[in-house]
Scaffold this active site. Structure first.
Site, PDB file in Angstrom:
ATOM      1  N   ASP A   7      35.568  40.086  44.586  1.00 28.47           N
ATOM      2  CA  ASP A   7      35.353  41.407  43.893  1.00 28.47           C
ATOM      3  C   ASP A   7      33.894  41.744  44.553  1.00 28.47           C
ATOM      4  O   ASP A   7      32.831  41.459  44.171  1.00 28.47           O
ATOM      5  CB  ASP A   7      35.189  41.370  42.216  1.00 28.47           C
ATOM      6  CG  ASP A   7      34.726  42.692  41.745  1.00 28.47           C
ATOM      7  OD1 ASP A   7      35.411  43.739  42.347  1.00 28.47           O
ATOM      8  OD2 ASP A   7      33.934  42.750  40.606  1.00 28.47           O
ATOM      9  N   GLU A  68      39.521  42.634  46.575  1.00 30.00           N
ATOM     10  CA  GLU A  68      39.879  43.939  46.116  1.00 30.00           C
ATOM     11  C   GLU A  68      39.794  45.075  47.036  1.00 30.00           C
ATOM     12  O   GLU A  68      38.741  45.332  47.546  1.00 30.00           O
ATOM     13  CB  GLU A  68      39.056  44.197  44.911  1.00 30.00           C
ATOM     14  CG  GLU A  68      39.413  45.445  43.931  1.00 30.00           C
ATOM     15  CD  GLU A  68      38.725  45.658  42.694  1.00 30.00           C
ATOM     16  OE1 GLU A  68      39.271  46.486  42.174  1.00 30.00           O
ATOM     17  OE2 GLU A  68      38.186  44.687  42.251  1.00 30.00           O
ATOM     18  N   ASP A 141      31.977  40.535  36.932  1.00 34.36           N
ATOM     19  CA  ASP A 141      32.146  40.486  38.279  1.00 34.36           C
ATOM     20  C   ASP A 141      33.061  39.020  38.556  1.00 34.36           C
ATOM     21  O   ASP A 141      34.031  39.041  39.452  1.00 34.36           O
ATOM     22  CB  ASP A 141      31.137  40.679  39.326  1.00 34.36           C
ATOM     23  CG  ASP A 141      30.379  41.904  38.758  1.00 34.36           C
ATOM     24  OD1 ASP A 141      30.673  42.803  39.508  1.00 34.36           O
ATOM     25  OD2 ASP A 141      29.470  41.526  38.016  1.00 34.36           O
TER      26      ASP A 141
END
Length: 164
Positions: A7, A68, A141
């Site tokens: 992420d 992502e 996160d």
């Protein structure tokens, strides 16, 4: 087979490693974050993200990784910094010879929670349940990175099964 999820972020980049357990369920190998100090020059922060991501990749040796995809919001300045952090993260993975896949936030939510518009807390709770963790990984996160890893692992398994 160990799979890495990322992420990306300039202040905090989350990472999570998962693998299939002997019982066939998915388990967390390790997870955490790379945190860069605010008010530090951007190039120093990017260098830190690059180095620390490369270090954890070399430590856990994943077979593949997923990151992502960046969706631009209203704050273009923040999106640019996140994009740069995403770029150095991808460079670190490429330097380690790790194949990289990309998934949108909606695809990740769909894969983990069964609904592409699932709220963040629902996705994080599903990460906890799917990986049989006692609590939701912190910070957020790290939980988000594990969701990316779970998504990627399911994608890999689907590809393997469809080729049989």
């Amino acid at each position: 087979m160990i799979v890495l999820g990322i992420d990306p972020g300039i202040a905090i980049t989350g990472y999570g490693f998962v693998r299939e357990q002997e019982d066939g369920d998915l388990g967390a190998v390790a997870y955490g974050v790379v945190s860069t100090p605010a008010h530090t020059p951007l190039e120093t922060r990017l260098q830190q993200v690059y180095r620390e991501v490369k270090d954890v990749v070399e430590r856990y040796e994943p077979a593949s990784a997923a990151i992502e995809k960046l969706l631009f919001g209203k704050n273009v300045t923040t999106a640019m910094a996140v994009g740069q952090a995403r770029g150095v993260t991808m460079l670190a993975l490429a330097d380690c010879g790790i194949p990289i896949s990309e998934y949108t936030p909606a695809t990740i939510k769909q894969a983990v929670a069964g609904y592409g518009n699932a709220p963040k807390l629902q996705v994080q709770e599903m990460v906890r349940l799917l990986l049989r963790l006692d609590e939701i990984p912190k910070p957020d996160d790290a939980a988000d990175a594990l969701a990316v890893a779970i998504t990627h692992w399911h994608h890999i398994r689907y590809q393997q099964l469809s080729q049989e």
